[in-house]
Design a protein around this motif. Structure first.
Motif, mmCIF file in Angstrom:
data_model
loop_
_atom_site.group_PDB
_atom_site.id
_atom_site.type_symbol
_atom_site.label_atom_id
_atom_site.label_comp_id
_atom_site.label_asym_id
_atom_site.label_seq_id
_atom_site.Cartn_x
_atom_site.Cartn_y
_atom_site.Cartn_z
ATOM 1 N N GLY A 120 73.311 111.064 36.511
ATOM 2 C CA GLY A 120 72.610 111.740 35.419
ATOM 3 C C GLY A 120 72.750 111.037 34.082
ATOM 4 N N SER A 121 73.557 109.991 34.020
ATOM 5 C CA SER A 121 73.701 109.233 32.772
ATOM 6 C C SER A 121 72.534 108.270 32.601
ATOM 7 N N GLU A 122 72.481 107.657 31.428
ATOM 8 C CA GLU A 122 71.448 106.668 31.118
ATOM 9 C C GLU A 122 72.077 105.316 30.817
ATOM 10 N N LEU A 123 71.337 104.268 31.077
ATOM 11 C CA LEU A 123 71.720 102.915 30.697
ATOM 12 C C LEU A 123 70.540 102.306 29.952
ATOM 13 N N VAL A 124 70.737 102.025 28.669
ATOM 14 C CA VAL A 124 69.683 101.445 27.835
ATOM 15 C C VAL A 124 70.149 100.075 27.357
ATOM 16 N N THR A 125 69.348 99.063 27.629
ATOM 17 C CA THR A 125 69.726 97.696 27.271
ATOM 18 C C THR A 125 68.745 97.131 26.257
ATOM 19 N N TYR A 126 69.265 96.754 25.095
ATOM 20 C CA TYR A 126 68.473 96.073 24.073
ATOM 21 C C TYR A 126 68.730 94.581 24.218
ATOM 22 N N ARG A 127 67.667 93.824 24.416
ATOM 23 C CA ARG A 127 67.787 92.378 24.531
ATOM 24 C C ARG A 127 67.132 91.732 23.313
ATOM 25 N N LEU A 128 67.938 90.938 22.591
ATOM 26 C CA LEU A 128 67.498 90.312 21.351
ATOM 27 C C LEU A 128 67.559 88.794 21.547
ATOM 28 N N PRO A 129 66.487 88.173 22.013
ATOM 29 C CA PRO A 129 66.505 86.751 22.371
ATOM 30 C C PRO A 129 66.930 85.825 21.241
ATOM 31 N N ASP A 130 66.686 86.219 19.999
ATOM 32 C CA ASP A 130 66.971 85.337 18.864
ATOM 33 C C ASP A 130 68.333 85.592 18.217
ATOM 34 N N MET A 131 69.163 86.440 18.824
ATOM 35 C CA MET A 131 70.454 86.788 18.227
ATOM 36 C C MET A 131 71.597 86.130 18.988
ATOM 37 N N GLY A 132 72.669 85.801 18.262
ATOM 38 C CA GLY A 132 73.879 85.280 18.879
ATOM 39 C C GLY A 132 74.895 86.376 19.099
ATOM 40 N N HIS A 133 76.170 86.067 18.851
ATOM 41 C CA HIS A 133 77.281 87.004 19.069
ATOM 42 C C HIS A 133 77.458 87.821 17.794
ATOM 43 N N ASN A 134 76.551 88.768 17.571
ATOM 44 C CA ASN A 134 76.458 89.439 16.283
ATOM 45 C C ASN A 134 76.201 90.930 16.414
ATOM 46 N N TRP A 135 76.239 91.602 15.232
ATOM 47 C CA TRP A 135 75.890 93.026 15.120
ATOM 48 C C TRP A 135 74.532 93.095 14.416
ATOM 49 N N PRO A 136 73.464 93.441 15.128
ATOM 50 C CA PRO A 136 72.135 93.448 14.505
ATOM 51 C C PRO A 136 72.016 94.489 13.399
ATOM 52 N N GLY A 137 71.443 94.054 12.294
ATOM 53 C CA GLY A 137 71.228 94.941 11.159
ATOM 54 C C GLY A 137 72.304 94.860 10.103
ATOM 55 N N SER A 138 73.426 94.216 10.415
ATOM 56 C CA SER A 138 74.515 94.089 9.448
ATOM 57 C C SER A 138 74.280 92.880 8.548
ATOM 58 N N LYS A 139 74.638 93.023 7.270
ATOM 59 C CA LYS A 139 74.529 91.924 6.318
ATOM 60 C C LYS A 139 75.828 91.128 6.205
ATOM 61 N N ASP A 140 76.823 91.493 6.992
ATOM 62 C CA ASP A 140 78.087 90.765 6.980
ATOM 63 C C ASP A 140 77.844 89.297 7.285
ATOM 64 N N LEU A 141 78.466 88.416 6.517
ATOM 65 C CA LEU A 141 78.196 86.986 6.652
ATOM 66 C C LEU A 141 78.860 86.357 7.874
ATOM 67 N N THR A 142 79.798 87.063 8.488
ATOM 68 C CA THR A 142 80.499 86.512 9.640
ATOM 69 C C THR A 142 79.822 86.872 10.954
ATOM 70 N N MET A 143 79.625 88.158 11.201
ATOM 71 C CA MET A 143 79.063 88.593 12.478
ATOM 72 C C MET A 143 77.818 89.453 12.332
#
Length: 308
Positions: free
Chosen positions: A260-283
């Protein structure tokens, strides 16, 4: 995945995760025999100075003979008379809860939406997750922390969630499996269901835990994370629908699982080892047009545990 050392705040270096594979299951030496053959039994006693209130509060608790630390953020107007959701946010290696807060922006999200956030610090700046780092009982520590936040801060036990990046994302999967009945959903970012345990069909949650995960196509661990999604799907009998475009090249794939659980996968082809949407200069990563913190909270808000 970045191949250069990334600086969080002087003098601490954020080492690329690929360099840490040899550390999988390794002992740092400081936490090898936590709680083994010791007396008294592990304690999670509450310090007198811990007072549930709005704003930030750093808390120290005894666990397995160590002094463990976490920071709680409560939104304006918070009062223990109102039961709020709890989001546990876990940092990468090497880092701490303060960096997790900076990177993800979950404090501002909590203030806007009305929920509690907890940022546990790993031992020696890392968690004993699926392939790294150390041997501390982080599952027990975070479980005790969560119980205290439910008992003392009156977090809603049906709405407890976990997210994190890299080592913290791996840890979210570990908590989903090894803290049965605790979490309603997890959201690993640039982290995965990886390592030897994840290959075992029996290493799955005993109660339904929904998952939203974010995989960057340029991440050096993307292949491992994709194999982790496949393993999770096979172990839990998840049936995926066709991918849907989110924005730009980013896609979202939804799957319904046997329990009954869900699995949702976001695939971001242009992203590296990062947190999408963050302005942090490291990750941080803003070029994808995706804000993981907003998406994660929306996903969490739509899931809660069934009444027992």
């Amino acid at each position: 995945m970045p191949t250069r050392p990334l600086r969080i705040a002087a003098p601490t270096l954020l080492i690329p995760l690929a360099l840490l594979i040899p550390l999988a299951g390794c002992d740092t030496g400081s936490d090898k025999d936590d709680g083994v053959g010791k007396s008294p039994k592990p304690s999670a006693s509450r310090p007198a100075e811990e007072t549930p209130r709005p704003g930030d509060q750093k808390v120290t608790m005894a666990w397995q003979g160590k002094q463990r630390v976490y920071t709680v953020h409560a939104p304006p107007g918070y009062t223990p008379t109102r039961s709020l959701p709890l989001v546990v946010v876990m940092h990468p290696y090497p880092a701490d809860g303060a960096y997790a807060a900076q990177l993800t922006g979950f404090d501002a999200k909590a203030d806007k939406e009305g929920f509690l956030v907890a940022y546990p610090d790993g031992m020696d700046q890392g968690y004993n997750a699926l392939i790294c780092c150390g041997s501390a009982d982080d599952v027990g520590f975070i479980g005790a922390m969560t119980k205290r936040l439910v008992d003392t801060w009156k977090a809603d036990p049906r709405r407890v969630y976990a997210t994190g990046i890299s080592n913290g994302g791996d840890m979210a999967f570990k908590l989903a499996v090894e803290l049965p009945g605790t979490l309603a959903a997890i959201a690993p970012v640039s982290g995965g269901y990886i390592g030897p345990d994840a290959q075992k069909p029996t290493y799955t949650p005993k109660t339904p835990v929904s998952v939203a995960t974010f995989i960057g196509g340029g991440d050096g661990f993307a292949g491992d994370f994709e194999r982790g999604v496949t393993s999770w799907s096979e172990h839990l009998g998840c049936k995926a629908a066709r991918p849907k475009k989110v924005t730009g090249t980013t896609t979202r794939t939804e799957a319904k699982c046997r329990d009954g659980s869900e699995l949702v996968t976001y695939r971001l082809p242009d992203m590296g080892h990062n947190w999408p949407g963050s302005k942090d200069l490291t990750m941080g990563e803003t070029a994808t047009g995706v804000n993981a913190t907003d998406i994660i909270w929306e996903f969490f808000a739509a899931h809660q545990k069934s009444a027992s």
